[in-house]
Design a protein around this motif. Sequence first.
Motif, PDB file in Angstrom:
ATOM      1  N   PRO A 178       0.826  -1.218   0.000  1.00  0.00           N
ATOM      2  CA  PRO A 178       0.000   0.000   0.000  1.00  0.00           C
ATOM      3  C   PRO A 178       0.856   1.262   0.000  1.00  0.00           C
ATOM      4  N   MET A 179       0.462   2.218  -0.816  1.00  0.00           N
ATOM      5  CA  MET A 179       1.172   3.492  -0.894  1.00  0.00           C
ATOM      6  C   MET A 179       0.570   4.472   0.106  1.00  0.00           C
ATOM      7  N   GLN A 180       0.858   4.267   1.386  1.00  0.00           N
ATOM      8  CA  GLN A 180       0.344   5.142   2.426  1.00  0.00           C
ATOM      9  C   GLN A 180       1.298   5.133   3.613  1.00  0.00           C
ATOM     10  N   LEU A 181       1.058   6.041   4.540  1.00  0.00           N
ATOM     11  CA  LEU A 181       1.902   6.152   5.725  1.00  0.00           C
ATOM     12  C   LEU A 181       1.939   4.825   6.484  1.00  0.00           C
ATOM     13  N   LYS A 182       3.133   4.427   6.904  1.00  0.00           N
ATOM     14  CA  LYS A 182       3.283   3.193   7.673  1.00  0.00           C
ATOM     15  C   LYS A 182       3.650   3.538   9.112  1.00  0.00           C
ATOM     16  N   VAL A 183       2.899   2.968  10.049  1.00  0.00           N
ATOM     17  CA  VAL A 183       3.125   3.210  11.475  1.00  0.00           C
ATOM     18  C   VAL A 183       3.592   1.909  12.123  1.00  0.00           C
ATOM     19  N   VAL A 184       4.767   1.958  12.741  1.00  0.00           N
ATOM     20  CA  VAL A 184       5.337   0.804  13.432  1.00  0.00           C
ATOM     21  C   VAL A 184       5.244   1.049  14.936  1.00  0.00           C
ATOM     22  N   SER A 185       4.593   0.141  15.647  1.00  0.00           N
ATOM     23  CA  SER A 185       4.428   0.273  17.098  1.00  0.00           C
ATOM     24  C   SER A 185       5.356  -0.700  17.819  1.00  0.00           C
ATOM     25  N   ILE A 186       6.050  -0.192  18.832  1.00  0.00           N
ATOM     26  CA  ILE A 186       6.883  -1.027  19.703  1.00  0.00           C
ATOM     27  C   ILE A 186       6.178  -1.096  21.052  1.00  0.00           C
ATOM     28  N   VAL A 187       5.792  -2.298  21.480  1.00  0.00           N
ATOM     29  CA  VAL A 187       4.987  -2.435  22.689  1.00  0.00           C
ATOM     30  C   VAL A 187       5.616  -3.457  23.627  1.00  0.00           C
ATOM     31  N   GLY A 188       5.437  -3.240  24.906  1.00  0.00           N
ATOM     32  CA  GLY A 188       5.942  -4.158  25.923  1.00  0.00           C
ATOM     33  C   GLY A 188       5.829  -3.510  27.286  1.00  0.00           C
ATOM     34  N   CYS A 189       6.068  -4.279  28.334  1.00  0.00           N
ATOM     35  CA  CYS A 189       5.960  -3.745  29.685  1.00  0.00           C
ATOM     36  C   CYS A 189       7.067  -2.727  29.944  1.00  0.00           C
ATOM     37  N   TRP A 190       6.973  -2.036  31.073  1.00  0.00           N
ATOM     38  CA  TRP A 190       7.957  -1.021  31.436  1.00  0.00           C
ATOM     39  C   TRP A 190       9.347  -1.668  31.528  1.00  0.00           C
ATOM     40  N   GLY A 191      10.378  -0.878  31.228  1.00  0.00           N
ATOM     41  CA  GLY A 191      11.749  -1.314  31.479  1.00  0.00           C
ATOM     42  C   GLY A 191      12.327  -2.319  30.512  1.00  0.00           C
ATOM     43  N   LEU A 192      11.666  -2.581  29.372  1.00  0.00           N
ATOM     44  CA  LEU A 192      12.192  -3.553  28.411  1.00  0.00           C
ATOM     45  C   LEU A 192      13.147  -2.927  27.399  1.00  0.00           C
ATOM     46  N   GLY A 193      13.271  -1.606  27.402  1.00  0.00           N
ATOM     47  CA  GLY A 193      14.181  -0.953  26.468  1.00  0.00           C
ATOM     48  C   GLY A 193      13.522  -0.497  25.181  1.00  0.00           C
ATOM     49  N   ARG A 204       8.991  13.523   2.509  1.00  0.00           N
ATOM     50  CA  ARG A 204       9.187  12.268   3.223  1.00  0.00           C
ATOM     51  C   ARG A 204       9.572  12.591   4.664  1.00  0.00           C
ATOM     52  N   TYR A 205       8.916  11.949   5.598  1.00  0.00           N
ATOM     53  CA  TYR A 205       9.203  12.269   6.997  1.00  0.00           C
ATOM     54  C   TYR A 205       9.335  10.992   7.831  1.00  0.00           C
ATOM     55  N   PHE A 206      10.124  11.133   8.901  1.00  0.00           N
ATOM     56  CA  PHE A 206      10.338  10.038   9.852  1.00  0.00           C
ATOM     57  C   PHE A 206      10.176  10.611  11.255  1.00  0.00           C
ATOM     58  N   ILE A 207       9.166  10.132  11.973  1.00  0.00           N
ATOM     59  CA  ILE A 207       8.826  10.691  13.285  1.00  0.00           C
ATOM     60  C   ILE A 207       8.712   9.558  14.301  1.00  0.00           C
ATOM     61  N   VAL A 208       9.322   9.754  15.459  1.00  0.00           N
ATOM     62  CA  VAL A 208       9.178   8.823  16.580  1.00  0.00           C
ATOM     63  C   VAL A 208       8.379   9.515  17.680  1.00  0.00           C
ATOM     64  N   ILE A 209       7.319   8.861  18.138  1.00  0.00           N
ATOM     65  CA  ILE A 209       6.498   9.370  19.247  1.00  0.00           C
ATOM     66  C   ILE A 209       6.637   8.379  20.395  1.00  0.00           C
ATOM     67  N   ASP A 210       7.321   8.795  21.428  1.00  0.00           N
ATOM     68  CA  ASP A 210       7.663   7.903  22.535  1.00  0.00           C
ATOM     69  C   ASP A 210       6.601   7.935  23.633  1.00  0.00           C
ATOM     70  N   ASP A 248       2.959   8.123  -1.746  1.00  0.00           N
ATOM     71  CA  ASP A 248       4.014   7.249  -2.264  1.00  0.00           C
ATOM     72  C   ASP A 248       4.493   6.230  -1.234  1.00  0.00           C
ATOM     73  N   GLY A 249       3.928   6.246  -0.022  1.00  0.00           N
ATOM     74  CA  GLY A 249       4.247   5.231   0.975  1.00  0.00           C
ATOM     75  C   GLY A 249       5.653   5.275   1.508  1.00  0.00           C
ATOM     76  N   SER A 250       6.310   6.425   1.460  1.00  0.00           N
ATOM     77  CA  SER A 250       7.715   6.495   1.857  1.00  0.00           C
ATOM     78  C   SER A 250       7.926   6.993   3.279  1.00  0.00           C
ATOM     79  N   SER A 251       6.924   7.600   3.890  1.00  0.00           N
ATOM     80  CA  SER A 251       7.085   8.158   5.236  1.00  0.00           C
ATOM     81  C   SER A 251       6.841   7.088   6.298  1.00  0.00           C
ATOM     82  N   ARG A 252       7.477   7.302   7.467  1.00  0.00           N
ATOM     83  CA  ARG A 252       7.384   6.324   8.551  1.00  0.00           C
ATOM     84  C   ARG A 252       7.165   7.031   9.891  1.00  0.00           C
TER      85      ARG A 252
END
Length: 645
Positions: free
Chosen positions: A185-200, A272-278, A298-302
């Motif tokens: 798909p040519m759209q924004l891709k969102v990658v989620s990192i999930v886990g309990c506290w203190g895993l890094g 094209r943009y790359f953003i991390v939301i912590d 164009d599906g290039s942003s993350r």
Amino acid sequence: MEAAILSGSIKIMLPKLLSLVEKSWNLSKDIMRDIKFLEKELGMIVRSIDMELNAPRQDHGAALLLLSIEDLRELAHGIEDCIDSLMYRASWKQQSSLFRRRVQSPKTLLTGLQFAQKLQRMKQMVVEAHDRRQRYPVPAQTSGDAPSPSSSASDPRLVDADLVGVDEHRAKLLEQLAEAAEGQPMQLKVVSIVGCWGLGKTALAADVYKTEAGGERFDKRAWVCAALRSPGEVLANMLREFGSDCQESVLLDTSNVSQLCVQVRNHLANKRYFIVIDDIQTQAQWKRIKSAFPDDNDGSSRVVVTTTIQSVATACSSENGYVHRMSRLDEKCSKRLFSEKACPKKYLHYDQPDTTAILNKCYGQPLALITMGEFLKSIGWPIGRTCEDACNNIRYHMENGETFGDMRRALMRSYASLGGHALKACLLYFAMFPSDHPMRKKSLLRRWSAEGIVETQASCDAMKLAAENFDELMDRNLIEPIGVSNNGNVKTCQTYGMMREFILQLSVSQNFVTLFCDDKKEAGKYARRLSLHHKNAKDDDRFKNIDLSLVRSLTIFGEACKTVLNFSKYELLRVLDLEKCDDLKDDHIKGICNLLLLKYLSLGGSVTELPEDIAKLEHLEALDVRKTKDLSPMEVKGFFISWVI
């Protein structure tokens, strides 16, 4: 946090007081008037506590707040004792004369005069607490006194993180962040990192950010933290991260989220943009932030987000996304990370002490391993105290140790993020059980319901609300499943690692649980929930200062003394768990018939029969006989109990 528990317990108490007034139970007009007075006072107390919890304050006001909370706690417990004592008295009077002759008469059964005197004392306590607050008012604080969410936070991109055992995680994330392959798909891709506290999670995201943001692939880059911030604050910080062409961002109005969304979209349009939301905390927070991102044809942003909440991660990556679940370090990586932090280079040639105990406590969580390593290094590892010594006093160090600051804040933030009293109380309730005891979900829900920890609502019964609280604790990764059925339903669960130590420290310090374990009593002034672990209740003298008649919940693991097993003392008991009581006999069970308010009963040991009068326990909702040797559920079905297993 202690005030939140108190406020919630009072909220649960109010319906009981209202019910008392409605049923009246032949109460005199004076008693009815006192009850209505206390009903109004309780409502005002709850509102007062909630206002104080929401109002920012400086440290010099904290002692006065604690003084007031101590007064209010004593008042709340006193009122609850009066209510339950009256309910017990009414239940006793309703029993047949034959039953009252067979069952030992309670020694502390309130007379009408005694009850009236107790109510008068409660009224006096209200007046005294109010007068004390008038004499020592808490100074009003301005919003400027409140600590900023970023005041103590450091930028994780600038920290040389201790990344051990993350190669596989890093490779998987970089694969997901790569250019979209043909057919995707040519759209924004969102990658989620999930886990309990203190895993890094944050450290891994920062490592990936450095890798991806260092090249020329993206036109715009930003790293923002969402913890304790509104969507407007997150978007304003994002604009500041975009660089020198956003100097106007200094004057941004964080309350105008719609305008901020327009500004972000303008800066990101056709780029094209790359953003991390912590550390995103809620789905609503993500929804507002996401609306600022332009459609990416164009599906290039993350976008990468980190969170401790599974449902939030799923929502963030619901469209053309990927959810990456962090795992704990294995034993080899755990030992390596701990040793790197604990052992100075000059002692590398020394024989290393046994680290099994400390590694078990840390449970493969990098933050815990780093914290414990730095702590042991500060006290002379490997030639100083042993791991066992440190483990024995871990809760003291967690509360007071300087090196435990980051871990303490992470744990407290996880706890503080729980909405409402019930969820906090459900988490603290896990302190009732030993660390090696997996808890059955259904039994846990029944106990929460029986103790009134969850507030009942007209449209929803207590068991359903208890199940919702359980699911939320699981969703937030504060507890973990042990046994899971084929259809994915959790059957047993447990707390883990330093989270368990934090729960123990908090529940004992807030007088939520009175705990006998490790040959010592850990108790506050009030014994409402009593839990005895591993043969630490064999000495009668240890219980001489505890008023067992006020205990609402009793759980025994191992052997217990005669005083503890004399159930005629526990008149107000609602939960009795004897499943793991080693020396339980039929003679002990006879006293249970005196527990007229009992709602949950679990039996084990050598019990071979139930007393006939147990059918008189009209409030009993759950009877668990699975761990008895000679009783089966079918044998006790005739007792008309709603839940027999």
